[in-house]
Design a protein around this motif. Structure first.
Motif, short mmCIF file in Angstrom:
data_model
loop_
_atom_site.label_atom_id
_atom_site.label_comp_id
_atom_site.label_asym_id
_atom_site.label_seq_id
_atom_site.Cartn_x
_atom_site.Cartn_y
_atom_site.Cartn_z
N UNK A 172 66.66 -5.67 -12.58
CA UNK A 172 67.65 -5.23 -13.57
C UNK A 172 68.99 -5.03 -12.88
N UNK A 173 70.06 -5.49 -13.52
CA UNK A 173 71.41 -5.29 -12.98
C UNK A 173 72.44 -5.34 -14.10
N UNK A 174 73.63 -4.87 -13.80
CA UNK A 174 74.75 -4.93 -14.74
C UNK A 174 75.41 -6.30 -14.60
N UNK A 175 75.42 -7.08 -15.68
CA UNK A 175 75.93 -8.44 -15.59
C UNK A 175 77.42 -8.51 -15.28
N UNK A 176 78.20 -7.51 -15.67
CA UNK A 176 79.64 -7.54 -15.43
C UNK A 176 80.02 -7.00 -14.06
N UNK A 177 79.13 -6.21 -13.45
CA UNK A 177 79.44 -5.64 -12.14
C UNK A 177 78.65 -6.38 -11.06
N UNK A 178 77.38 -6.05 -10.87
CA UNK A 178 76.61 -6.75 -9.83
C UNK A 178 76.50 -8.24 -10.13
N UNK A 179 76.54 -8.62 -11.40
CA UNK A 179 76.49 -10.03 -11.75
C UNK A 179 77.85 -10.68 -11.86
N UNK A 180 78.92 -9.97 -11.49
CA UNK A 180 80.25 -10.55 -11.65
C UNK A 180 81.30 -9.88 -10.79
N UNK A 181 82.01 -8.89 -11.36
CA UNK A 181 83.15 -8.28 -10.68
C UNK A 181 82.75 -7.54 -9.41
N UNK A 182 81.67 -6.77 -9.46
CA UNK A 182 81.22 -6.04 -8.29
C UNK A 182 80.76 -6.96 -7.17
N UNK A 183 80.09 -8.05 -7.56
CA UNK A 183 79.67 -9.03 -6.57
C UNK A 183 80.89 -9.61 -5.84
N UNK A 184 81.97 -9.83 -6.59
CA UNK A 184 83.20 -10.37 -5.99
C UNK A 184 83.83 -9.36 -5.03
N UNK A 185 83.91 -8.11 -5.43
CA UNK A 185 84.48 -7.08 -4.55
C UNK A 185 83.60 -6.89 -3.32
N UNK A 186 82.30 -6.91 -3.51
CA UNK A 186 81.37 -6.79 -2.38
C UNK A 186 81.56 -7.94 -1.39
#
Length: 342
Positions: free
Chosen positions: A307-321
């Motif tokens: 389970x993950x947040x599609x907009x954060x870990x699946x998108x924006x957060x992945x980019x910042x990471x």
């Protein structure tokens, strides 16, 4: 590092672009230096993105892409097919381009033509596919990040194939919230609310993405059935991966494989509880950059869930990471480990 990283957010008026801006507003080593929106160029951010109207960036104006000046990194949240048309210009102004869209996720020319026809061409160098938890930190000037449902499928499957525990076949059932369709979707909310429905049973573009990534990082390209479904929630991806274990593999070997794979991954948490409430769920990850993974074995059958947040870990957060890792910063800077509860 004393100087703050200057970031351009391309496609800032979309859901993921807005999330990048929100996350970077709390980042101690980075700042948003440029925000683009072709449709809303010249308008204040807060007037276009209601969720950011109380942010300090609300009064800053969105710009046209051709106004982009020199930055350290450009995070492209443009729709599929747009970045390839402007990548030469963008890369000339940014030392690093992180693409959240799917333009360069696939390598096979036939698959690119099938799943991303608008993305063919536009760049002549290798563009690595990068998930921060897997593979080496990229040094190339352009990097493509994974899809949200592909991320969940990969987190669920990677340890099994890395350690050679599963037969080379898998079934992934991925369910996602309405924000995955972006802010231009024409789906009527009344059809989504209180409903679970099929999005795509066969031929989803995240299927070949998962297979290609597993082949690269584990040496196994499994026969993969990937099906996607729509959930009556705004945020979140919940993926269930079904595999069949090789002879001699059991619960102990599987749990060790997952523990080893994610021992040094600050944003992938293993859920080892046996009760249903201790296993991954959307409520414990939405609003965070954390992916929860759980696994259960019965005989030769293995079921892993993520389970993950599609907009954060699946998108924006992945980019910042990814940005943090490439620039040698603490991987967790500016990223939430937990979301609101309940």
């Amino acid at each position: 590092m004393t100087d703050r990283i200057k970031v351009a957010v391309l496609g800032a008026s979309g859901f993921i672009g807005a999330e990048v801006i929100r996350l970077l507003s709390a980042h101690p080593q980075a700042e948003v230096a440029f925000m683009s929106s072709q449709q809303h160029a010249g308008k204040p951010l807060g007037q276009v993105v209601s969720g950011l109207r109380n942010s300090r960036a609300a009064g800053r104006r969105l710009r046209s892409l051709d106004e982009l000046s020199k930055v350290d990194v450009a995070i492209s949240c443009l729709p599929n097919g747009v970045l390839p048309k402007v990548l030469d210009d963008v890369s000339g102004q940014a030392d690093l381009v992180l693409n959240v869209a799917g333009d360069y996720r696939l390598r096979d020319p036939e698959e690119i033509a099938q799943y991303y026809p608008g993305s063919v061409g536009g760049w002549r160098q290798d563009i690595p596919y990068y998930v921060p938890e897997f593979g080496e930190k990229p040094s190339e000037p352009v990097v493509n990040l994974p899809g949200c449902m592909a991320s969940a499928g990969l987190y669920a499957l990677y340890p099994l194939f890395r350690d050679g525990l599963a037969e080379p076949r898998a079934v992934v059932d991925a369910k996602t919230g309405s924000s995955g369709g972006g802010n231009t979707t024409t789906e009527n909310p009344s059809l989504r609310a209180g409903n679970v429905r099929v999005h795509k049973l066969h031929g989803h573009r995240h299927g070949p993405e998962i297979r290609q990534a597993l082949a690269t990082w584990t040496g196994t390209a499994p026969e993969l059935q990937f099906s996607a479904f729509s959930l009556p929630v705004v945020r979140g991806v919940f993926a269930t991966a079904y595999t069949w274990l090789r002879e001699g593999a059991g619960t102990a070997e599987v749990r060790r494989a997952y523990a080893r794979a994610y021992a040094d991954a600050p944003f992938v948490r293993m859920s080892n509880g046996r009760s249903p409430v201790a296993l991954p769920m959307l409520k414990t990850v939405v609003g965070s950059n954390t992916a929860e993974v759980g696994v259960s074995v019965e005989g030769s059958r293995c079921v892993a869930v993520c389970a993950l947040d599609n907009l954060i870990k699946g998108g924006a957060g992945q980019a910042v990471q990814a940005m943090n890792r490439v620039f040698g910063l603490e991987e967790t800077l500016g990223l939430p480990e937990v979301g609101p509860w309940p």
